[in-house]
Write an enzyme that holds these catalytic residues in place. Structure first.
Site, short mmCIF file in Angstrom:
data_model
loop_
_atom_site.label_atom_id
_atom_site.label_comp_id
_atom_site.label_asym_id
_atom_site.label_seq_id
_atom_site.Cartn_x
_atom_site.Cartn_y
_atom_site.Cartn_z
N LYS A 75 10.21 -4.34 -0.29
CA LYS A 75 8.55 -3.89 -0.36
C LYS A 75 8.05 -4.35 -1.68
CE LYS A 75 5.45 -0.29 0.94
NZ LYS A 75 5.50 1.08 1.49
N SER A 150 2.63 2.06 5.78
CA SER A 150 2.39 0.79 4.91
C SER A 150 3.35 -0.35 4.67
CB SER A 150 1.98 1.23 3.50
OG SER A 150 3.17 1.77 2.74
N SER A 174 5.28 6.05 5.67
CA SER A 174 5.25 4.47 5.60
C SER A 174 6.44 3.93 5.82
CB SER A 174 4.89 4.27 4.25
OG SER A 174 3.42 4.16 4.21
N1 GLN Z 1 -0.22 6.02 6.21
C1 GLN Z 1 -0.22 7.08 5.19
C2 GLN Z 1 -1.23 6.93 4.16
O1 GLN Z 1 -2.10 6.20 4.46
C3 GLN Z 1 1.09 7.09 4.63
C4 GLN Z 1 1.23 5.97 3.77
C5 GLN Z 1 2.56 5.99 2.78
O2 GLN Z 1 3.57 6.74 3.46
N2 GLN Z 1 2.80 5.14 1.82
O3 GLN Z 1 -1.30 7.46 3.16
#
Ligand code: GLN
Length: 491
Positions: A75, A150, A174
């Site tokens: 990532k 994400s 995420s």
């Molecule tokens: N979707 C969640 C957010 O927008 C989690 C994101 C994540 O785990 N990085 O914060």
């Protein structure tokens, strides 16, 4: 497309059979990614030269490590020395870290072939991969849909067979939510189990790096490689790492699986609810004991997370000032204007929203009412789990209330988007290990995932339960990459 990555073991066989120099294999693999990625955009970009160089370095080694030549996608918020690391944000334009993340060092020590540049939501803010400055990644099961986020690139690249396995990061879901939406395995380890050194921070008290894989055995192997104490991360746990692969092929008779009533609510899509209920029946048939449990503070988790997460993010993102890294606005009259315009021009809308939310929650006068209160709620959520684990060994829930939605469907409705993580956020707030594993498809043919959560540092229970399920079902064998043409059949 040929499925050469159905497991780490089968890929190792395939490599052996090729009898080709690793440089040639690496260029075959990069071409393959480029052809599939025209449709998927799982990678922000791949640096073929760097990949060839890494392959040559591996070739020159006298010994072969455990993950020898295994393509591991990374990532784009995990630092690899000298590789473009953007967090999918314009503000990190051109940033090449001068050091490696600890997980990167560990993978390199195991002789993995790193493929960096996986797309993500900007700074990991999002559940759909649409907030990337570089444009969205698409779901390999239906390219009109999001892959989740994400770590959308990490999940889509594994599901489509571009890479064998990948690393994502999980602050509120995420790793697990995109794994669920793409039909692969995603594992968020206990907070402190995997070093965060070299992971660009979103919310430092919640972030964890973890693997996304096609099956549980690969996930266990990856966890063994990346876990462990790291003096460079002050929150890293100084505990021995179990041999996770020894927890495969175990019997789960008598394993107590907690089913929390707060996670089986009306907002769940029927297709998701059905598959998860069927999965529960599979566990029952395998001899697990189902226990009804309650996690009463679950309903406060999303609100609590959207104070704690943005508060930490607003502080972590203060360093992007146009001076130290990346993008700098041209033509500012003075220093203050340069700071303001650089941030204004280079942060996307969601990043700005988080910075505003977080700064507000931390500001004097509001600190007690929001931030401090959220910390208290967080303690209650953690206490719920402690209480529940007195009566069960592992907790089973859906990973996400929905399957993959359409690109554009929720991007202008942040509140609805935030609800995508309603089931994954509690494990981050409590610091617990949690995984998503595939458990079938809904009526649209889109993958459904179930989540398993365990007490802190008991990743082994999840592996044991998940592998028992996997051995007795075929869901993990579905391969999204079969839908893509391999334009490069030279191997
Ligand atoms: N979707 C969640 C957010 O927008 C989690 C994101 C994540 O785990 N990085 O914060």
């Amino acid at each position: 497309m040929k499925d050469i990555f159905s497991s780490i073991a089968s890929y190792a066989e395939w490599v052996k059979d090729q009898k080709k120099p690793l440089g040639e294999l690496a260029s075959y693999l990069s071409d393959r990614i480029e052809s599939v990625d025209k449709e998927l955009h799982a990678f922000i970009g791949i640096d073929k030269k760097a990949i060839t160089k890494r392959a040559a370095d591996l070739e020159a080694k006298k010994t072969k490590g455990r993950l020898w030549a295994l393509p591991v996608g990374i990532k784009n918020n995990i630092c690899i020395k000298d590789a473009l690391t953007t967090c999918a944000s314009h503000i990190l334009d051109g940033f090449r870290p001068p050091y490696n993340a600890t997980v990167v060092e560990k993978l390199q020590a195991a002789d993995a072939l790193l493929l960096d540049g996986l797309n993500m939501d900007e700074f990991a803010f999002g559940s759909s991969c649409e907030t990337s400055y570089y444009g969205p990644t698409r779901n390999p099961w239906d390219t009109t849909r999001i892959p989740g986020g994400s770590s959308g690139g990490s999940a889509a690249s594994v599901a489509s067979g571009e890479v064998a396995v990948s690393l994502g990061s999980d602050t509120g879901g995420s790793i697990r939510q995109p794994a669920s939406l793409c039909g692969v395995v995603g594992f968020k380890p206990t907070y402190g189990r995997v070093s965060r050194y070299g992971l660009i921070a979103f919310a430092s008290s919640l972030d964890q790096i973890g693997p996304i894989t096609r099956n549980i055995a690969d996930c266990a192997a990856m966890l063994e490689v990346i876990s462990g104490y790291d003096p460079k991360d002050s929150t890293s746990a100084n505990l021995d790492v179990p041999k996770y692969t020894e927890y495969l092929d175990r019997d789960i008779k008598g394993l107590r699986i907690g089913i929390p009533k707060e996670y089986f609510i009306s907002g769940i899509e029927p297709g998701v609810g059905k598959r998860v209920k069927e999965a529960i029946d599979v566990f029952k048939k395998l001899g697990a004991e189902l226990v009804d449990i309650s996690l009463p503070h679950t309903r406060f988790a999303v609100s609590c997370y959207y104070i704690v997460g943005p508060a930490e993010a607003s502080s972590n993102l203060a360093r992007y000032d146009g001076v130290h890294y990346g993008y700098r606005s041209a033509g500012a009259k003075d220093l203050i204007e340069m700071y303001i315009s650089s941030r204004n021009e280079a942060f996307g809308a969601e990043a700005k929203r988080r910075i505003l939310l977080g700064t507000y929650a931390l500001s004097s006068g509001y600190y007690d009412a929001y931030y401090l209160k959220a910390l208290k709620v967080r303690t209650k959520i953690a206490a719920d789990f402690k209480e529940a684990f007195k009566n069960c060994d592992v907790i089973l829930t859906p990973t996400s209330p929905t399957t993959a939605f359409k690109i554009g469907e929720k991007i202008n409705d942040p509140l609805t988007m935030y609800l995508s993580d309603v089931f994954t956020i509690p494990a981050n707030l409590a610091g617990l290990p949690a995984a998503s594993i595939p458990c079938g498809k809904d009526e649209k043919g889109l993958p459904v995932g179930l989540q398993l959560m365990a007490p802190a540092f008991e990743e082994t229970v999840i592996i044991k339960a998940a592998h028992a399920f996997e051995r007795n079902t075929d869901f993990h064998k579905d391969f999204a990459g079969a839908r893509f043409k391999d334009n490069n059949e030279k191997i």
